[in-house]
Design a protein around this motif. Structure first.
Motif, PDB file in Angstrom:
ATOM      1  N   ASP A   1      -3.065  -2.599  -1.314  1.00 46.79           N
ATOM      2  CA  ASP A   1      -4.286  -2.131  -1.968  1.00 46.79           C
ATOM      3  C   ASP A   1      -4.641  -0.705  -1.525  1.00 46.79           C
ATOM      4  O   ASP A   1      -5.513  -0.074  -2.110  1.00 46.79           O
ATOM      5  CB  ASP A   1      -5.446  -3.095  -1.674  1.00 46.79           C
ATOM      6  CG  ASP A   1      -6.622  -2.914  -2.610  1.00 46.79           C
ATOM      7  OD1 ASP A   1      -6.451  -2.208  -3.637  1.00 46.79           O
ATOM      8  OD2 ASP A   1      -7.694  -3.475  -2.322  1.00 46.79           O
ATOM      9  N   ALA A   2      -3.984  -0.216  -0.501  1.00 39.97           N
ATOM     10  CA  ALA A   2      -4.153   1.190  -0.118  1.00 39.97           C
ATOM     11  C   ALA A   2      -3.068   1.993  -0.837  1.00 39.97           C
ATOM     12  O   ALA A   2      -2.222   2.631  -0.220  1.00 39.97           O
ATOM     13  CB  ALA A   2      -4.068   1.349   1.389  1.00 39.97           C
ATOM     14  N   GLU A   3      -3.091   1.899  -2.184  1.00 35.94           N
ATOM     15  CA  GLU A   3      -2.010   2.455  -3.004  1.00 35.94           C
ATOM     16  C   GLU A   3      -2.257   3.897  -3.413  1.00 35.94           C
ATOM     17  O   GLU A   3      -1.320   4.641  -3.677  1.00 35.94           O
ATOM     18  CB  GLU A   3      -1.819   1.590  -4.262  1.00 35.94           C
ATOM     19  CG  GLU A   3      -2.771   1.892  -5.432  1.00 35.94           C
ATOM     20  CD  GLU A   3      -4.253   1.693  -5.121  1.00 35.94           C
ATOM     21  OE1 GLU A   3      -4.561   0.950  -4.167  1.00 35.94           O
ATOM     22  OE2 GLU A   3      -5.088   2.284  -5.820  1.00 35.94           O
TER      23      GLU A   3
ATOM     24  N   LYS B   1      -7.034  -7.951  -4.760  1.00 35.70           N
ATOM     25  CA  LYS B   1      -8.480  -7.836  -4.627  1.00 35.70           C
ATOM     26  C   LYS B   1      -9.147  -9.130  -5.078  1.00 35.70           C
ATOM     27  O   LYS B   1      -8.637  -9.791  -5.985  1.00 35.70           O
ATOM     28  CB  LYS B   1      -9.006  -6.704  -5.525  1.00 35.70           C
ATOM     29  CG  LYS B   1      -8.761  -5.303  -5.015  1.00 35.70           C
ATOM     30  CD  LYS B   1      -9.352  -4.270  -5.975  1.00 35.70           C
ATOM     31  CE  LYS B   1      -9.036  -2.853  -5.557  1.00 35.70           C
ATOM     32  NZ  LYS B   1      -9.592  -2.449  -4.264  1.00 35.70           N
TER      33      LYS B   1
ATOM     34  N   ASP C   1      -6.313  -0.985 -10.708  1.00 33.51           N
ATOM     35  CA  ASP C   1      -5.971  -1.343  -9.328  1.00 33.51           C
ATOM     36  C   ASP C   1      -6.331  -2.799  -9.071  1.00 33.51           C
ATOM     37  O   ASP C   1      -7.480  -3.128  -8.777  1.00 33.51           O
ATOM     38  CB  ASP C   1      -6.724  -0.422  -8.355  1.00 33.51           C
ATOM     39  CG  ASP C   1      -6.348  -0.695  -6.900  1.00 33.51           C
ATOM     40  OD1 ASP C   1      -5.383  -1.457  -6.664  1.00 33.51           O
ATOM     41  OD2 ASP C   1      -7.015  -0.138  -6.002  1.00 33.51           O
TER      42      ASP C   1
ATOM     43  N   ASN D   1      -1.382  -0.571 -10.538  1.00 29.78           N
ATOM     44  CA  ASN D   1      -1.083  -1.344  -9.323  1.00 29.78           C
ATOM     45  C   ASN D   1      -1.246  -2.831  -9.631  1.00 29.78           C
ATOM     46  O   ASN D   1      -2.364  -3.330  -9.699  1.00 29.78           O
ATOM     47  CB  ASN D   1      -2.026  -0.908  -8.192  1.00 29.78           C
ATOM     48  CG  ASN D   1      -1.656  -1.525  -6.849  1.00 29.78           C
ATOM     49  OD1 ASN D   1      -0.510  -1.936  -6.640  1.00 29.78           O
ATOM     50  ND2 ASN D   1      -2.619  -1.594  -5.938  1.00 29.78           N
TER      51      ASN D   1
HETATM   52 ZN    ZN Z   1      -6.392  -0.236  -3.949  1.00 30.09          ZN
END
Ligand code: ZN
Ligand code: BES
Ligand code: ZN
Length: 485
Positions: free
Chosen positions: A335-337, A265, A258, A308
């Motif tokens: 990022d809210a995957e 991030k 991620d 991701n």
């Molecule tokens: Zn994430």
């Protein structure tokens, strides 16, 4: 590693090391009494001098004790006798095994308390297996050395083999998490699942890109699009009960790395993100154990596997995706995957006819803020089912705490343009708004969401476990399957 019952006395057994458990309240076990008899009251004297306390997981090595054949006696604190649980037995055995596995030893014998229940011995056996497994997959000189054989006094062979199955499942989940993202990506994870399926006679279905498109998995596929690694969705089926019985579904977030995607991030926050498939790893590991234990239940496991990443083809902020269920999702943060991937995986679970669902996901940093790194967050749409899952966690000693799911939290994921959006308003209550999003995809099926973002990966070792992947919730899932009604 072989696990066997020990039949000889602690002072007489021919082993490289023996472990002796001591309670904190001074009640000697039969083994401690026998040891004291032969050694002229050595333990009694050390207890008197407070060199040994019996405090939980405290280790005191005694070398070359006259009258004892093994040259190393590792005294381990069991804590207070009335407070001993399956969870503490697991950790005590793992703590002792972890210390002894610092060097190669062929034969280790452990003497806890013959009065322990079968289940407690099973937990200890599992602890021995995980305690001597490290994270040094790629270290030239290993820090951990599993023993040739371990003998446990007072345990039945059947309990030891069941405990070994549980411990090996925890280790499988840990290893999958510890492997770098270059090794474990959607296709290679799916291959691992296929191997487990072949070894345990599970039915295994792997959805590739074409199948995922045909199945309208628009949410999962959007997350995967930024990566050169194509997505996979794995469905494993274990049938331990009648074909007419609808299954329990275990659903795992399998983001093999991620980066955050376009909502990138910061570097520090990305470092451990190979762990973002810990939910899928726990699900795979639990199914392996459930099959090897031949539990009389039907279970279907669904793992949503994607990477991701950032590219010219990444899904974007403001995109509107159509999930498999038909619901539309507006993306406010790439990022809210995890929830986006789970939207489709949960829908598959519902379609598989699940009577009950548990999903596991390293879903939110907010859950770590709420509960710290040692406690799993539970969120549910059905209190009885949540109680069953948290009860199982308590039985095996995996800390878990329920967070509320008041309808008001659901207001936060309303979108102006689509059915829902993939983040709440601001950061507050982020673990719960994520769960509210997931709830949209389980229909009325009793469902528990376990946010394992904190406990799935240890920055620093515990006395009973090396750093890295922990295999958290594997023991709980097995216990759920064992106690399913
Ligand atoms: Zn994430
Ligand atoms: N995989 C992360 C969550 C995570 C954080 C796992 C720390 C393990 C340790 C997840 O995909 C994520 O990035 N969540 C965001 C959600 C936010 C953008 C609403 C988070 O928690 O910051
Ligand atoms: Zn993630």
């Amino acid at each position: 590693m072989k696990l066997l019952p020990a039949t000889e006395k602690i002072t007489e057994i021919d082993a490289d090391a023996v472990v002796l458990g001591i309670y904190a309240d001074g009640q000697p076990t039969a083994h401690a009494a026998q040891f004291d008899q032969v050694t002229d009251g050595l333990l009694g004297r050390l207890l008197e001098a407070k060199e040994i306390t019996g405090k939980t997981n405290k280790l005191v090595p005694l070398l070359a004790v006259a009258g004892v054949r093994a040259q190393l006696v590792l005294v381990v604190g069991l804590g207070e006798k009335e407070k001993l649980t399956r969870g503490s037995a697991y950790r005590v055995a793992a703590t002792a095994a972890r210390r002894l596995s610092l060097k190669q030893r062929q034969r280790v014998a452990m003497y806890f308390d013959d009065a322990w229940s079968d289940e407690t011995f099973q937990a200890a056996a599992a602890g021995v297996i995980t305690g001597c497994q490290g994270q040094d997959l790629y270290r030239t000189e290993k820090k951990r050395h599993p023993f040739g054989e371990v003998l446990l006094a007072g345990a039945a062979a059947e309990e030891l083999s069941q405990g070994q199955i549980v411990g090996e499942a925890v280790n499988l989940a840990r290893q999958l998490v510890n492997e770098p993202a270059a090794q474990i990506y959607p296709e290679s994870f799916a291959r691992q699942a296929q191997e487990v399926a072949d070894a345990c006679q599970l039915e295994c279905e792997i959805w590739d890109q074409a199948r995922l498109e045909a199945e309208n998995c628009g949410a999962l596929l959007a997350v995967a699009r930024g990566s050169v690694r194509p997505a996979r969705l794995v469905i494993l089926r274990y049938q331990g009960a009648g074909a007419d019985q609808r299954p329990l579904a275990l659903v795992g977030k399998g983001v093999t790395f991620d980066s955050g995607g376009l909502s990138l991030k910061p570097s520090d926050g990305m470092l451990a993100m190979k762990c973002d498939m810990a939910g899928a790893a726990a699900v795979l590991a639990a199914l392996q154990a459930i099959a090897r234990l031949q539990l009389p239940v039907n279970v279907v496991a669904i793992m949503g596997l994607v990477e991701n990443m950032v590219s010219g083809d990444s899904y974007k902020l403001g995109d509107v995706l159509t999930a498999r269920s038909g619901k539309t999702i507006e993306i406010h943060n790439t990022d809210a995957e995890g929830r986006v991937v789970l939207a489709d995986a949960l829908n598959v679970a519902v379609e598989q006819g699940a009577t009950k669902i548990i999903d596991l996901a390293t879903l939110t940093g907010a859950c770590c803020v709420a509960l710290g790194n040692d406690v799993v967050g539970a969120m549910a749409n059905d209190q009885a089912w949540c109680d069953a899952v948290t009860g199982a966690a308590q039985n095996v000693g995996e800390p878990i705490w329920q967070l509320p799911m008041f309808p008001e939290y659901g207001q936060q994921i309303k979108s102006q343009i689509a059915d829902i959006k993939n983040v709440g308003e601001g950061r507050w209550g982020g673990a719960i708004t994520a769960a509210k999003f997931l709830e949209e995809f389980v229909d009325d099926t009793p469902w528990v969401h376990l946010d394992i973002a904190g406990p799935s990966f240890l920055e620093k070792a515990k006395p009973w476990m090396d750093g890295g992947g922990t295999g958290v919730m594997v023991r709980t899932l097995i216990e759920v399957a064992r106690t399913l009604k």
